[in-house]
Every structure is written in C-alpha cells, then in structure tokens.
Design an enzyme around this catalytic site. Sequence first.
Site, PDB file in Angstrom:
ATOM      1  CE  LYS A  44       2.828  -4.458  -0.210  1.00 41.34           C
ATOM      2  NZ  LYS A  44       2.900  -3.032   0.224  1.00 41.34           N
ATOM      3  CG  ASP A  84      -0.696  -4.998  -1.657  1.00 41.57           C
ATOM      4  OD1 ASP A  84      -0.517  -4.256  -2.644  1.00 41.57           O
ATOM      5  OD2 ASP A  84      -0.559  -4.618  -0.487  1.00 41.57           O
TER       6      ASP A  84
END
Length: 332
Positions: free
Chosen positions: A15, A162
């Site tokens: 990401k 995350d």
Amino acid sequence: MPGTRSSVTVSAPGKVNVSFLVGPLGADGYHRVASVYQAVSLLEHVTATATDEPGISLSVEFTPGSVLASQARRQLDTGVDLLASIPRDATNLAARAAALVLASSDWDGGVHLQLSKAVPVAGGMGGGSADAAAALVACDALLGTALGHRALARLGEQLGADVPFALLGGVAVGLGTGTELTPALAPVPFHWVLVPARFGISTPQAFTALDEHRRAVAGGAGPDRIPVPAPPADVLHALRAGDPHGLAAVLHNDLQEPALTLAPQLRPVLAEGLAAGALAGIVSGSGPTLALLCIDEDDAEAVATSLGHRDIPAVPVTGPVGGAQILSRTGG
C-alpha cells in the site's frame, strides 16, 4: 479437513498512504490517525500447505525478477543478507496469522507457509501486513474454518494496523489506529513509481521522531495534546475525480519529515524523481520507500527508466487494486 500437502496460494497488495495524518498518542501507546490507503499492484504471495507435523513452519524467498530480489542481490555482494533479516519463527506476522486460524480449526496437523516477497522490507508499504493478510485467507481456505471477512479482519487487527486494509484493498480511510476502515471511491487507476531504499526504517522509530519533534516545537507539550485528525476531504475528492494533478497537490504524510530526518539521503532521491517528470513524491508510510505520482502509465514508465539510468531502483505500479485473494488450490 485438508489432506496432507493440500495447499492454497493467496496474493495481497502493498500500500501507499496517499495521506497520513497523525494525531494524539493514546494511553494504549498507539497514535490516533487519519490515513487514506491505496492498495497498489506490488504483491506478496503466500502459499499455505497442510502438514502432518503440528505447528507452523515458514520459508521465504524474494519474488524472482522483482526490484526487491535485485536489491537483495546487490546487498548480498556488500555482505548484507536481506533475506536473513526476515524472521522464520513465531514472531513473523504471517506465522502469527496462521496460528490464529489454526487455533480456530479442528486440524490436528500443522501448516507450512511459503512467502514470496516483492514489497520492500521495512519500507513503509505494509509488506509484512500483506503477508499476514494473505496467510489469514490462505489458512482459512486450507483448513475450512470459513471465518468470513469480518472475523478475519478482527484477527488482522490483533496483528497490525495495516493488516485489515491488506485484506480489503482498493482505497479506504483508516481511523483510530488505522484499523477502522471505510472504503472510498477511486474509479480510475493512478500511476506511481516506487523507489525502495537499501535500508529500512522501523515504524516505532518514525513515530518516536515525530513525537520528539512535536515536543520541541510545542515547547514541551506532549504528543497527547495533538488534536484527533479528520479524513482529508481534498484527497478524497481528487481520488473520486481521478485527478492526478489534484492529488499531487494534496499528498501529505506527517511521518515524512521524521523519515527524511532519520534518512536525509532520501531527499536528493525525491528531487531526482521530480526532475525525471513525476508530479509529486511522498514517503510511503513510515518510509523509507518513496512513492512518485505520475500523470499516466507512459509517464510512470519513463520516470522509472530515467531513475534506473541513474542507478536508482524504481518500479512502476498502479492503484487501486483488490485486497487479499485466492489464486490457486491444490489437493483435498
């Protein structure tokens, strides 16, 4: 229940935080944040295989042909074994993920995890979290626990901020510690060039540097006095509009200055990216990977090529992409 040597292979994305606003430090030791995540097309792969032997075993490779594999070869020539820095024991996030699913199953044997990594290690792109997300999905499918996305996301929250996003993918706003996710719209792809560093920055180290800076600027007021951030409307608007110029103008990461202070050698690399034609550059998460936003695919390829000619490793990617997904199954 699986047969021995049954296996499931799952991919999960790295990401980029297109916006990362850091608020107060909570009593639990974690900062409250407002993050806008975008999953990108640099993927981790995890294969979970059922074993007769109880427990979790793990092996790791770098994805052949990836920038990470090339970087590892270069560092090995200088005596640094990047592969050896990745734990193979119960402390590995993917192993911890597998153990959580295994504890929910009736399987008497164990699981072997094969990790194929392309996301920079300790690079601020959530590579370890992607491994954990992929392991959750792979073990759930392998062991027939049928936990469902919501239960897997709750397990992911136990592993790291995350991990739930690596399960979800796409674009999302993350509040709280980053795990309270709300999907956001980004109907067209954005094009990035990722520049991995030959070193890592630990996330706690970057947050500590930010807290120390804020204490100094605030004349002694602690990081608990920082207001809780809100999702950035201008960033979300640029994503919805599919506007790379608009997004370039509002990219922001509160951890960028701490990361650049810890690793000042990143500053000229950012400047090289802009000189090569990127619209804007940002430190990804806690760094040190740099994410350079480009107008389109051709420009991203041109920027990556230009940086490569300067001996700066770079890889063009797109986002958003989907979250963890099953690629293949074998055996029972």
